[in-house]
Design a protein around this motif. Structure first.
Motif, mmCIF file in Angstrom:
data_model
loop_
_atom_site.group_PDB
_atom_site.id
_atom_site.type_symbol
_atom_site.label_atom_id
_atom_site.label_comp_id
_atom_site.label_asym_id
_atom_site.label_seq_id
_atom_site.Cartn_x
_atom_site.Cartn_y
_atom_site.Cartn_z
ATOM 1 N N SER A 16 0.866 -1.170 0.000
ATOM 2 C CA SER A 16 0.000 0.000 0.000
ATOM 3 C C SER A 16 0.907 1.226 0.000
ATOM 4 O O SER A 16 2.108 1.104 -0.238
ATOM 5 C CB SER A 16 -0.898 -0.034 1.243
ATOM 6 O OG SER A 16 -1.780 1.060 1.241
ATOM 7 N N TYR A 17 0.337 2.382 0.293
ATOM 8 C CA TYR A 17 1.147 3.598 0.334
ATOM 9 C C TYR A 17 0.899 4.332 1.635
ATOM 10 O O TYR A 17 -0.230 4.404 2.112
ATOM 11 C CB TYR A 17 0.814 4.508 -0.865
ATOM 12 C CG TYR A 17 1.222 3.868 -2.165
ATOM 13 C CD1 TYR A 17 2.501 4.044 -2.673
ATOM 14 C CD2 TYR A 17 0.335 3.031 -2.840
ATOM 15 C CE1 TYR A 17 2.891 3.414 -3.845
ATOM 16 C CE2 TYR A 17 0.714 2.401 -4.005
ATOM 17 C CZ TYR A 17 1.996 2.594 -4.507
ATOM 18 O OH TYR A 17 2.379 1.959 -5.658
ATOM 19 N N LEU A 18 1.976 4.850 2.188
ATOM 20 C CA LEU A 18 1.886 5.655 3.391
ATOM 21 C C LEU A 18 2.489 6.997 3.017
ATOM 22 O O LEU A 18 3.678 7.063 2.683
ATOM 23 C CB LEU A 18 2.685 4.974 4.500
ATOM 24 C CG LEU A 18 2.492 5.480 5.921
ATOM 25 C CD1 LEU A 18 1.038 5.593 6.300
ATOM 26 C CD2 LEU A 18 3.205 4.558 6.893
ATOM 27 N N VAL A 23 4.616 0.928 1.107
ATOM 28 C CA VAL A 23 4.857 0.094 2.287
ATOM 29 C C VAL A 23 4.372 -1.300 1.952
ATOM 30 O O VAL A 23 3.426 -1.468 1.179
ATOM 31 C CB VAL A 23 4.123 0.593 3.561
ATOM 32 C CG1 VAL A 23 4.824 1.764 4.177
ATOM 33 C CG2 VAL A 23 2.671 0.906 3.275
ATOM 34 N N TYR A 32 7.198 -5.545 8.154
ATOM 35 C CA TYR A 32 6.778 -4.413 7.331
ATOM 36 C C TYR A 32 8.008 -3.732 6.739
ATOM 37 O O TYR A 32 9.056 -3.682 7.379
ATOM 38 C CB TYR A 32 6.044 -3.368 8.186
ATOM 39 C CG TYR A 32 4.609 -3.682 8.504
ATOM 40 C CD1 TYR A 32 4.273 -4.841 9.180
ATOM 41 C CD2 TYR A 32 3.592 -2.799 8.158
ATOM 42 C CE1 TYR A 32 2.959 -5.125 9.493
ATOM 43 C CE2 TYR A 32 2.268 -3.077 8.476
ATOM 44 C CZ TYR A 32 1.964 -4.234 9.143
ATOM 45 O OH TYR A 32 0.666 -4.514 9.456
ATOM 46 N N PHE B 267 -3.758 -3.553 5.889
ATOM 47 C CA PHE B 267 -4.441 -2.364 5.396
ATOM 48 C C PHE B 267 -5.030 -1.524 6.529
ATOM 49 O O PHE B 267 -5.091 -0.299 6.438
ATOM 50 C CB PHE B 267 -5.494 -2.735 4.339
ATOM 51 C CG PHE B 267 -4.858 -3.058 3.020
ATOM 52 C CD1 PHE B 267 -4.356 -2.042 2.220
ATOM 53 C CD2 PHE B 267 -4.699 -4.364 2.604
ATOM 54 C CE1 PHE B 267 -3.723 -2.327 1.008
ATOM 55 C CE2 PHE B 267 -4.069 -4.661 1.394
ATOM 56 C CZ PHE B 267 -3.584 -3.645 0.595
ATOM 57 N N THR B 269 -3.644 -1.207 9.573
ATOM 58 C CA THR B 269 -2.567 -0.490 10.252
ATOM 59 C C THR B 269 -2.000 0.626 9.356
ATOM 60 O O THR B 269 -1.707 1.717 9.841
ATOM 61 C CB THR B 269 -1.423 -1.431 10.692
ATOM 62 O OG1 THR B 269 -1.001 -2.206 9.572
ATOM 63 C CG2 THR B 269 -1.867 -2.356 11.802
ATOM 64 N N VAL B 270 -1.896 0.364 8.053
ATOM 65 C CA VAL B 270 -1.399 1.411 7.149
ATOM 66 C C VAL B 270 -2.420 2.554 7.076
ATOM 67 O O VAL B 270 -2.058 3.732 7.085
ATOM 68 C CB VAL B 270 -1.090 0.831 5.745
ATOM 69 C CG1 VAL B 270 -0.785 1.951 4.759
ATOM 70 C CG2 VAL B 270 0.088 -0.128 5.809
ATOM 71 N N ALA B 273 -2.083 4.540 10.199
ATOM 72 C CA ALA B 273 -0.823 5.289 10.215
ATOM 73 C C ALA B 273 -0.871 6.481 9.256
ATOM 74 O O ALA B 273 -0.015 7.363 9.316
ATOM 75 C CB ALA B 273 0.342 4.367 9.868
#
Lengths: 92, 303
Positions: A16-18, A23, A32, B267, B269-270, B273
């Motif tokens: 996914s993207y943070l 990430v 992670y 998903f 936790t991301v 965050a």
């Protein structure tokens, strides 16, 4: 590993993207990872399937002010680390 | 027909009364989870993905047993809990387990990730109050309720991410508070019921029952007990740090691998965050500064 090595995303990952950074989680280990700007760019380029190190360098080169030789070395170092962490696969 | 309850977005039909939950008066059109007394199997039908003494699980099954305490629970597909009939005697004790370890597994099985957090509702959405045990989550949520905020959940906040939006489901409408936090908020404890023997923890009801729907989350307080008398509030600007903190607050994180729900955990936790986070370091002891502490948080919430 050299310019002709083929790089792909490892299986068994969620990503996914943070903020703007990719990430991912290795399903087997539960670890992670978060990639920096260049790493994220490489990760995105691999979306469509495996690519050679040289092709990755050609695609990225115009976006960063860096010598091609240096970029190839950086990509190889990144890919080696990615393989170690189980997020990338390499075919020589 | 049994007892009907709503908690964590689940409509529950239970043959056993559940301690601390208020039964629903009107019947549901459909229920999400049934709790019945029967014969819990001695082992899982499919091979376990995680196993330790008293606990084993796989993608569709969860078995929890404690022969010494006389408890045995079997969960199937996040839709059914069987409480073994030989063990279904002490309904108070059973409720504690059902609402903790067992319901936690039900949530994971349904792709909803429980977080160790309390939550209150503000005008701009839900705010999570996360932190380790003893950080003061319940105390702060309770104090904010006293100041007019609607409490959404205490201790466990079930998180669901879809379409890029992070939402939480409301809990069961009671705070679990320690005696000293009751002292801080000057409430009498004689009339309150104790959570467990030997523990100085008490139940206090929510002032109002939150509407049972998912609430979008606007941000997170990460509560940390301090070592001095100061109160500090700092934005957690590094995304990696927010991710680390969120991961620390996941309820029974090993359930995710055991129940094959790592994807949902990732998903969730991301997603969490990605939200604004403030680390709140509270004084080690309040010594009369409790009101000031709550007022600071309240000002921040009303911004």
């Amino acid at each position: 590993m050299n310019e002709n090595s083929i790089v792909s995303r490892a299986p068994d990952l969620f990503h996914s993207y943070l903020e703007k950074d990719a990430v991912m989680m290795n399903v087997k280990t539960g670890h992670y990872f978060r990639l920096n700007e260049v790493g994220t760019r490489i990760w995105d380029l691999l979306e469509g399937g495996p690519l050679g190190v040289g092709i990755l360098a050609d695609r990225i080169l115009p976006e960063f002010s860096v010598a091609r030789e240096q970029l190839v070395a950086d990509i190889i170092a990144f890919v080696a680390k990615g393989r170690e962490q189980g997020i990338l696969d390499i075919r020589e | 027909m049994g007892y009907l309850y709503q908690i964590y977005g689940l409509r529950i039909d239970s043959e056993l009364p559940l301690r601390t939950l208020t039964p629903e008066s009107a019947p549901f059109e459909a229920c999400d989870l049934s709790i019945r007394v029967g014969e819990a199997p001695a082992k899982l039908e499919a091979p376990p993905l995680f196993e330790c003494p008293g606990l084993c699980m796989n993608a569709g099954e969860f078995l929890y047993f404690d022969e010494k305490l006389g408890l045995r629970f079997y969960v199937r597909a996040g839709r059914e809990i069987v409480v073994d009939k030989n063990y279904a005697k002490d309904t108070d004790k059973i409720s504690l387990y059902l609402l903790g370890s067992i319901l936690g597994a039900v949530l994971y099985m349904r792709g909803i990730i429980p977080l160790h957090a309390s939550a209150v509702l503000t005008e701009k959405g839900a705010v999570l109050i996360a932190g380790v045990s003893g950080a003061g989550k319940s105390t702060l949520a309770h104090a904010l309720q006293q100041r007019g905020f609607t409490a959404l959940t205490d201790d466990v906040a079930p998180v669901h991410v879809s379409g890029g939006e992070v939402r939480i489901y409301p809990g069961y409408g009671e705070f679990k508070l320690w005696q000293d936090s009751l002292d801080n908020s000057a409430r009498q404890s004689q009339a309150l019921s104790r959570v467990r023997d030997c523990f100085d923890k008490y139940y206090v009801g929510f002032r109002e029952k939150p509407e049972m729907k998912p609430y979008p989350v606007r941000g997170i307080y990460h509560l940390v007990p301090g070592t001095d008398t100061r109160i500090r509030m700092e934005d957690v600007t590094q995304a990696a740090e927010r991710l680390r903190i969120v991961n620390e607050c996941v309820f029974r994180p090993f359930y995710a691998a055991g129940l094959a729900r790592q994807k949902e955990q990732f998903f969730a936790t991301v997603g969490l965050a990605s939200l604004p986070m403030v680390t709140v370091t509270r004084p080690a002891r309040f010594d009369g500064a409790f009101d000031q502490y709550v007022r600071l948080i309240e000002e921040d919430l009303r911004k």
